[in-house]
Every structure is written in C-alpha cells, then in structure tokens.
Scaffold this active site. Structure first.
Site, short mmCIF file in Angstrom:
data_model
loop_
_atom_site.label_atom_id
_atom_site.label_comp_id
_atom_site.label_asym_id
_atom_site.label_seq_id
_atom_site.Cartn_x
_atom_site.Cartn_y
_atom_site.Cartn_z
N ASP A 69 0.78 -1.23 0.00
CA ASP A 69 0.00 0.00 0.00
C ASP A 69 0.82 1.28 0.00
OD1 ASP A 69 1.12 0.00 2.49
OD2 ASP A 69 -0.72 -0.51 3.55
N GLU A 119 -0.22 -8.95 -0.88
CA GLU A 119 -0.88 -8.33 0.27
C GLU A 119 -2.05 -7.45 -0.20
OE1 GLU A 119 0.44 -5.19 3.29
OE2 GLU A 119 1.27 -6.98 4.19
N GLU A 125 -2.18 5.22 2.57
CA GLU A 125 -2.14 3.80 2.24
C GLU A 125 -3.49 3.21 1.86
OE1 GLU A 125 -0.69 5.22 4.84
OE2 GLU A 125 1.45 4.92 4.44
N ARG A 169 2.21 8.94 8.62
CA ARG A 169 1.88 10.31 8.17
C ARG A 169 0.68 10.89 8.91
NH1 ARG A 169 4.73 9.89 3.47
NH2 ARG A 169 5.24 11.86 2.46
N HIS A 199 12.23 6.16 13.12
CA HIS A 199 12.23 6.27 11.66
C HIS A 199 13.11 7.45 11.23
CE1 HIS A 199 10.57 6.87 7.62
NE2 HIS A 199 9.83 5.79 7.74
C1 UD1 Z 1 6.54 5.16 3.69
C2 UD1 Z 1 5.20 4.74 3.10
C3 UD1 Z 1 4.35 4.07 4.16
C4 UD1 Z 1 5.11 2.95 4.86
C5 UD1 Z 1 6.43 3.48 5.39
C6 UD1 Z 1 7.23 2.37 6.00
C7 UD1 Z 1 4.13 6.16 1.39
C8 UD1 Z 1 3.48 7.43 1.09
N1 UD1 Z 1 4.49 5.94 2.65
O1 UD1 Z 1 6.27 6.16 4.66
O2 UD1 Z 1 3.19 3.53 3.54
O3 UD1 Z 1 4.34 2.48 5.92
O4 UD1 Z 1 7.17 4.04 4.29
O5 UD1 Z 1 8.31 2.86 6.75
O6 UD1 Z 1 4.35 5.36 0.52
N2 UD1 Z 1 13.94 8.79 5.00
C9 UD1 Z 1 15.32 8.74 5.02
N3 UD1 Z 1 15.94 7.54 4.83
C10 UD1 Z 1 15.27 6.39 4.62
C11 UD1 Z 1 13.87 6.44 4.60
C12 UD1 Z 1 13.22 7.65 4.78
O7 UD1 Z 1 15.97 9.75 5.22
O8 UD1 Z 1 15.90 5.34 4.45
C13 UD1 Z 1 13.25 10.08 5.21
C14 UD1 Z 1 13.33 11.02 3.97
O9 UD1 Z 1 13.47 12.35 4.41
C15 UD1 Z 1 11.96 10.84 3.32
C16 UD1 Z 1 11.10 10.66 4.56
O10 UD1 Z 1 11.88 9.86 5.44
O11 UD1 Z 1 11.58 11.94 2.52
C17 UD1 Z 1 9.74 10.05 4.34
O12 UD1 Z 1 9.81 8.87 3.58
P1 UD1 Z 1 8.45 8.40 2.82
O13 UD1 Z 1 8.73 7.12 2.12
O14 UD1 Z 1 7.90 9.51 1.99
O15 UD1 Z 1 7.42 8.22 3.99
P2 UD1 Z 1 7.37 7.18 5.17
O16 UD1 Z 1 6.73 7.85 6.33
O17 UD1 Z 1 8.67 6.53 5.32
N1 UDP Z 2 11.39 -2.72 11.42
C1 UDP Z 2 12.77 -2.82 11.34
N2 UDP Z 2 13.54 -1.93 12.05
C2 UDP Z 2 13.00 -0.96 12.82
C3 UDP Z 2 11.58 -0.85 12.87
C4 UDP Z 2 10.80 -1.75 12.14
O1 UDP Z 2 13.30 -3.69 10.66
O2 UDP Z 2 13.74 -0.20 13.44
C5 UDP Z 2 10.57 -3.67 10.64
C6 UDP Z 2 9.45 -4.33 11.40
O3 UDP Z 2 9.88 -5.50 12.05
C7 UDP Z 2 8.46 -4.63 10.27
C8 UDP Z 2 8.64 -3.48 9.34
O4 UDP Z 2 9.92 -2.92 9.63
O5 UDP Z 2 8.83 -5.81 9.58
C9 UDP Z 2 7.56 -2.46 9.50
O6 UDP Z 2 7.86 -1.39 8.71
P1 UDP Z 2 7.36 0.06 8.98
O7 UDP Z 2 6.94 0.20 10.39
O8 UDP Z 2 8.39 0.96 8.43
O9 UDP Z 2 6.12 0.19 7.99
P2 UDP Z 2 4.62 -0.31 8.04
O10 UDP Z 2 4.56 -1.69 8.53
O11 UDP Z 2 3.87 0.65 8.89
O12 UDP Z 2 4.18 -0.19 6.61
#
Ligand code: UD1
Ligand code: UDP
Length: 383
Positions: free
Chosen positions: A96, A118, A132, A211, A242
């Site tokens: 998603d 999924e 999502e 978000r 995160h």
């Molecule tokens: C994204 C997904 C969400 C998922 C989540 C898992 C969308 C819109 N959101 O949300 O569905 O649950 O990932 O974690 O698809 N960033 C880094 N390094 C990284 C990753 C992220 O610096 O390795 C920072 C960046 O500034 C980036 C921000 O996090 O712009 C947000 O990342 P983004 O993928 O847009 O949103 P998530 O909240 O991570």
């Molecule tokens: N996870 C990880 N390291 C962390 C936090 C979460 O490997 O520090 C794993 C967790 O076990 C799960 C997945 O990341 O498998 C969940 O991802 P996230 O919470 O980023 O996204 P969501 O499940 O909300 O889409």
C-alpha cells in the site's frame, strides 16, 4: 521463460517481498528481476543487504521530506524506461505504499499484467491510514492477480467486484520472513541492545512514524511514554526512530533526554524481530508489526483508531488505543498492572500466515501462466 519484475521501494515492502524473490529465484522456468524505486534509501538497503538481493534496476528517487506527488511522479517516470526495455509478462507490487500504486499504474500504462501481493486490506476510511488506504484500493482495479493474505482480505476484494478467480488466499509473506530471522540467543548488531538488562526491566518496544500521526498525535504518543516511564521504574522503552525528519524532530524534542527511554536509529530487521521476542509488549502504529508481533506471542497496543488488520484484534492479541495521551496511558497501565490481562493478550497466534505464502504465490503465478496444472491450496489459519 516467464519474465517477472518485482517492484518495491520501502523497508516493509522489502521485508515482505524478499522471501518471495528468493522463492522466484529457485524456479528455472522464471526469469525474475528486481526493480527498487528506493523511495527509502538506507532503510531499504538494510533489508537488501540482509537478504543479499542485488536489484537489476534502482530508480533512486528518495529526497528529504519528499511529498506524495514527488514520489508518484518519479516512480512513473522511472518505470517507463524499465518496462520499455524489459517488456515483462508480470509486474509484482506489494501492499500500500505510493511506490505500490505508482508502479501498478505504470504497468497498466505499458499494458503489462500486475500481481498485487498483500491485496485486499481495508479500513474503509480513506484518510486512515493516509495515503495507504487509497494506495491499496486504487491498486486493486489495476491488478490482474490478487494475493490476499487472509480470507477477510479476499472478502473485501469480492465486495469491490474483483473476480473471484483472480484472488488467491496465500497468507502473508512477512511470516515467511520471520523464519529467517528469529533465533534463540541472537547477538544484536546494535551493541546497546546486548547491554540491556532484560531480566530487571520490562521492555516496551515501540515505533511510531505514520503520516496521519505527524504533529499533535505523535506528540501525544511521546507524552504518554514520558508519563509511563515516570510511573514505572522497572519499565524501559526502546524506540528505534524512523529516519524521517518530520518524525525525528518531534520524538527527540520530547523524549531525547528522558530516563529509561532508548531512542535508537532504525534497527536491522533481524535485530528488530529478535528485540520483539525479548520485549514485554509492543506499542506501534506500524502495519507490519501488527502481523509479526502476535505471531511471536507478545501483546500489541496499536496507536491508531482503525486497523486494516482485524484478525489479531478479534483474537485479543492486539488492542487499538488511538493517539490520545490519557487513553494510551490507561491501556499501558492495565497491561503492566494486570497479570491476567497480560496473559490473555500474550498468546502466540498466526492468523496472518504459516510461512508458506511465497510458495503459494509462485504456484499461483505458474498456474496462471500455464506452467503448472495445480492451483495452490488456500491458506487456512490454525485455530
Ligand atoms: C513510507 C510509506 C508508508 C510505509 C512506510 C514504512 C508512502 C506514502 N508511505 O512512509 O506507507 O508504511 O514508508 O516505513 O508510501 N527517509 C530517510 N531515509 C530512509 C527512509 C526515509 O531519510 O531510508 C526520510 C526522507 O526524508 C523521506 C522521509 O523519510 O523523505 C519520508 O519517507 P516516505 O517514504 O515519503 O514516507 P514514510 O513515512 O517513510
Ligand atoms: N522494522 C525494522 N527496524 C525498525 C523498525 C521496524 O526492521 O527499526 C521492521 C518491522 O519488524 C516490520 C517493518 O519494519 O517488519 C515495518 O515497517 P514500517 O513500520 O516501516 O512500515 P509499516 O509496517 O507501517 O508499513
């Protein structure tokens, strides 16, 4: 040979697609390629390294504080070249995220079949989780094969008019991933976790990053944590934060100097799974953790008002506690103070999978493309 391209971009997609990619790789009649969008960079690479997956294509789209429109448009533009060049028989997407929806849309533009792993999770509220719920709903009509993890996900798809013959109930591949990671006596890569005294402290592992929780809800969650550690001297909260600056700014401001709150960088998947195993319970707004933690036999308090994963709520292992400080604190206290309540919630249940989801998905694909005469058996949870 059947050519399949798996497309994903974030940490949870990588964790859940990795077992499937390994399974695809084991088939000589399938040419399996991997395209990462790198919507996440570091958090994606952690998982790719662990599973030793070397992508054939890397769109490398991530930028700091990226917007949804930026992700969508970069994925669409990047996928054009990949699909033009490879002309695959099937594109696989997962779940998603915005990568999921944009990659499925791109495949449709190129008239390539889409398999949605999924599929069928719904809250029926288009802003929770945001974005999502819409990403997964919009991916459904673009997909030709729907791999629903559970019977209730299948029912959601049927309600939306998706043809029954295109839906396969497979279980969730995240349960396949757990088979690789959870080990007795695991030595953590993050040394701070080896130094924790798990006998003297009750460890609450938490994550919060969504978000729809940015701003006030995330602040409430952090203030609830402060309240809890002040009340209970035997509680240690471990929070891998995160990498998103919108999350880190708030969390470090409120919890940065709190006693018995360990703020860590994101953990490797293998450390995370083993930390769950050693925790007293988990608090989270994550989707994936709602599936993993019940299967490891720990209670979960979910920092949301609605969930697309009702199975563990119905089984009593997961409780929705929302994002109001007082409500969170009340529920945490109940779980810490009431042994009977804890015992009721701490049941190992597996409504989401049995470790064979990837095998079923590959068999369904082979069936669809005439490489086997046998359809996979549907996943049925053990009761
Ligand atoms: C994204 C997904 C969400 C998922 C989540 C898992 C969308 C819109 N959101 O949300 O569905 O649950 O990932 O974690 O698809 N960033 C880094 N390094 C990284 C990753 C992220 O610096 O390795 C920072 C960046 O500034 C980036 C921000 O996090 O712009 C947000 O990342 P983004 O993928 O847009 O949103 P998530 O909240 O991570
Ligand atoms: N996870 C990880 N390291 C962390 C936090 C979460 O490997 O520090 C794993 C967790 O076990 C799960 C997945 O990341 O498998 C969940 O991802 P996230 O919470 O980023 O996204 P969501 O499940 O909300 O889409």
């Amino acid at each position: 040979m059947l050519k399949i391209i798996s497309v994903f971009g974030t940490r949870p997609e990588a964790i859940k697609m990795a077992p499937l990619i390994k399974e695809l790789d084991g088939n000589t009649d399938i040419n399996s390629k991997v395209c990462v969008t790198a919507q996440h960079r570091d958090m994606l690479d952690q998982v790719l390294n662990y599973f030793d997956i070397k992508p054939d294509y890397d769109l490398n789209i991530m930028s700091s504080r990226q917007t949804l429109s930026q992700i969508t448009s970069r994925v669409l533009l990047g996928m054009d070249d990949v699909l033009e060049r490879e002309k695959p028989d099937l594109v696989l997407v997962h779940g998603d995220t915005t990568t999921t929806f944009a990659a499925a849309l791109s495949a449709y533009y190129h008239k390539v079949m889409v398999g949605h792993v999924e599929a069928g999770l719904r809250t029926h509220d288009k802003f929770f989780p945001y974005p999502e719920e819409m990403n997964r709903r919009l991916t459904a009509p673009l997909a030709d094969m729907h791999f629903a993890p559970t019977a209730s996900a299948k029912a959601n798809l049927l309600d939306e008019g998706i043809a029954e013959g295109s839906i396969y109930v497979t279980g969730n591949t995240v349960i396949d991933a757990l088979k690789w990671t959870v080990k007795e006596g695991h030595l953590f890569e993050n040394q701070a976790l080896n130094d924790v005294d798990y006998k003297s402290y009750r460890v609450i592992t938490m994550t919060a990053h969504r978000r729809e929780n940015w701003g006030k809800p995330l602040e409430n969650i952090c203030y609830a944590v402060l309240d809890i550690v002040q009340r209970y001297k035997d509680v240690l909260v471990i929070y891998p934060v995160h990498l998103n600056p919108a999350v880190r700014d708030v969390v470090f401001k409120i919890l940065g100097s709190a006693e018995r709150v360990m703020l860590l960088d994101p953990l490797s998947m293998v450390d995370m799974h083993n930390l769950i195993k050693r925790s007293y319970f988990v608090m989270t707004d994550s989707g994936g953790l709602q599936e993993e933690v019940p299967s490891l036999g720990k209670p979960v308090l979910v920092l949301r008002d609605v969930t697309e994963r009702p199975e563990a709520v119905e089984a009593g292992t997961v409780r929705l506690v929302g994002t109001e400080k007082e409500v969170i604190v009340k529920n945490v206290m109940k779980l810490l103070d009431d042994q009977a309540e804890y015992a009721r919630m701490a049941n190992a249940i597996n409504p989401y999978g049995d470790g064979y989801a990837s095998k079923r998905i590959v068999q369904a694909i082979k069936y669809k493309f005439g490489l086997t005469a046998e359809k996979p058996e549907e996943f049925m949870p053990q009761v």
